[in-house]
Design a protein around this motif. Sequence first.
Motif: not given
Length: 706
Positions: A436, A501, A581-582
């Motif tokens: 994350e 991201e 990345a979420n």
Amino acid sequence: MLKERRFGKAGRGMAIAVTALVLLGSFVMVAPPAKAWVYDDPLTSSYVKIKSGSGSFSTLSPSSKQIFVQRGETLTGSIVLETYNSMVSSDRAPLIGTPNWGSHSSSYWTIEDWISTGTQSYGSGEISLNAPSTAGTYYIIFAFGAEFTGGQLASCTNWRYADVHGEVWNDGNDIAQLSAAKIAQMQSAGRTTVSYLFDRGSQSWTVPGDAVTVVVSDEGAVPSPFTTSQVTLRSGTGSFSTISQSSKQITVAPGSRLTGEISVDAMNNMGSSAGPLVATATWGTSSSSYWVIRNEVTVGTAQYTTSGISMTAPSSPGTYHIIIAFSDEHDGAQVASCTNHGHGDGSAVWNDGNDLADLSTVQISSAQSSGRASVEYLFASGYQQYVIPVAAITITVKGSVVSHFDDPLTQSYVKIQSGTGTFSSITATNKQIVVEPGAALKGSVAMLAKNDLESTDAAPLIGVTSWGSHSSNYWSVNNWISTGTNSYVSSNIDLDAPSSEGTYYLIFAFNAELNAAQVASCTNWRHEGGVVWNDGNDIASFSSQKIAEIQSTGRTTVNYLFTTWSQEWTVPSDAIRIIVANDEDHAAVMGTISGRVVYPNADPVAGASVVLPSGSTVLTNADGWFSFDLSAGNYDLTLRKTGCEEKHVQVAVGNGQSLYVGDIIMQEASSTTAPNSPDLLPLTFGGIIVVGVVLAALLLARRRRV
């Protein structure tokens, strides 16, 4: 009558020919220019060599031709000389001695009126001289020559001239006026050449001779405890592999790399330990070009080695030296600057003309012949002559300036093997993690490194992130990795993932540099401007294509910055792909495919389309590289380029896998046209029309003739 006319014409022709030959001869048959006069030199192999001495000269030997005295001191004793006279026995040859101080025309003396041919031994006779009243370096010179008197020899005036005009003194070529370089040549070879005055002018002529160096110090000067100590060269490795006691010179190209070791024998007769033992190059900055070999030189004779030499030869052709010396000082800077620790606060005084790097030709010659030299040393009371043990390697730089280095790393590699903590999922085939934004990255990464450099070449192994400041986002994993294949661990990694991201990289690499910054910036240690960042070739700037290449092969090439130029150079390296990345579940199934498209001759194919079955397309860059992210699965890649045949490649990429497919060869489309091709029709009709026109013209011409 006809015959006579013919004969007359022939005769006139012959006369003209003869006249022409005569005229030609008047130009061609010109007397050759008179040959310039010169006397044959019969002394080119003759010599004088000092063997020993007594009294003030008792320390003299074939390898030690230097004495140390006070101002005005009386010099008494005698010196034994060996002479080799290559002239015929009927040629007179006086042997003389002369100091280079005092009146030249009256300070010489004749040792022997006529020495014998071949090798002989002569004594100088009882010498009684007063040393000069001014401190400095002086000489007592011994020589012989093909003359009738000692005065003719001492003044270098040949008897043919002297018989008519007398001896000529103080014209720059008296024996007492020989330069320090000429003296050094005498002390080394037993002879030198001078501009000798003959009846028809001056010419170069051999003077067999040798000399005692007389170092005069001020009263109250600090006596040197090293007058019998010495440093002598023993052997070398690498660039210095030809070095020995009898071979003290190497020849290299401008800007070439000098690596290896030098071993010396250091004889310390001071009675107690001395030191430090230092080495310095005579090019570069004196205050930074030296290094300490050993902090202490023990009493007696011991062997010491200058390990890990790694430097660049000067870029300009010429003669340079590496000096190795020791003295009784507290640190290497004091020895290298010839500054006594009792001067001022003990700080080294640089660039005052007496640094080790400033040694003269005569001092270098003394070092190479006797292992010691008298230098201008700075004490609390001021400068004075002081003997220190010294050895010297002569480095002759000649040839073209180096503008390209051979790459020794083309088969070296770094290959990531495993990890712990955040990197626990890493394997040799899975080099990707998903985190994350802003996540903590903690743990360690294990890797194999194959190093094909020499063991004397420094090779730092580093880690670097592709995010953050290039000049501060690297760290050293190992300062000097070993040769061959070895395991290393980058432990205690503690980083924060980027807050945005995207795809980032954690890269590990090594190279032939002296520190981690040089590796991270791809700036060679020879570059005089220091490390250069953000010029497009930092390791942190590696493109996704470079990353794919190193993840597959363990190495890549970059445009590496050297002294004054850049060149393609291998960087052994590997990388972990970090996807920030979420939506970690979606990101985890993504993979990467990359490769390079080339022609059969290995030239890159720029602008080729790489098309997925879905229709997604990427274009190859100027170097033929392509790369794109996609979900795990099997794919049929279609490659298209105008003028080339279409190419299909089947690939399979797994979850999180970075797949490098290597070089893909595209063939240029054939340009051969079939005989019945429509493209040929215009040419065919054109040919018929041309043939018809030509036939019609021929028929018309024939009709007119009829």
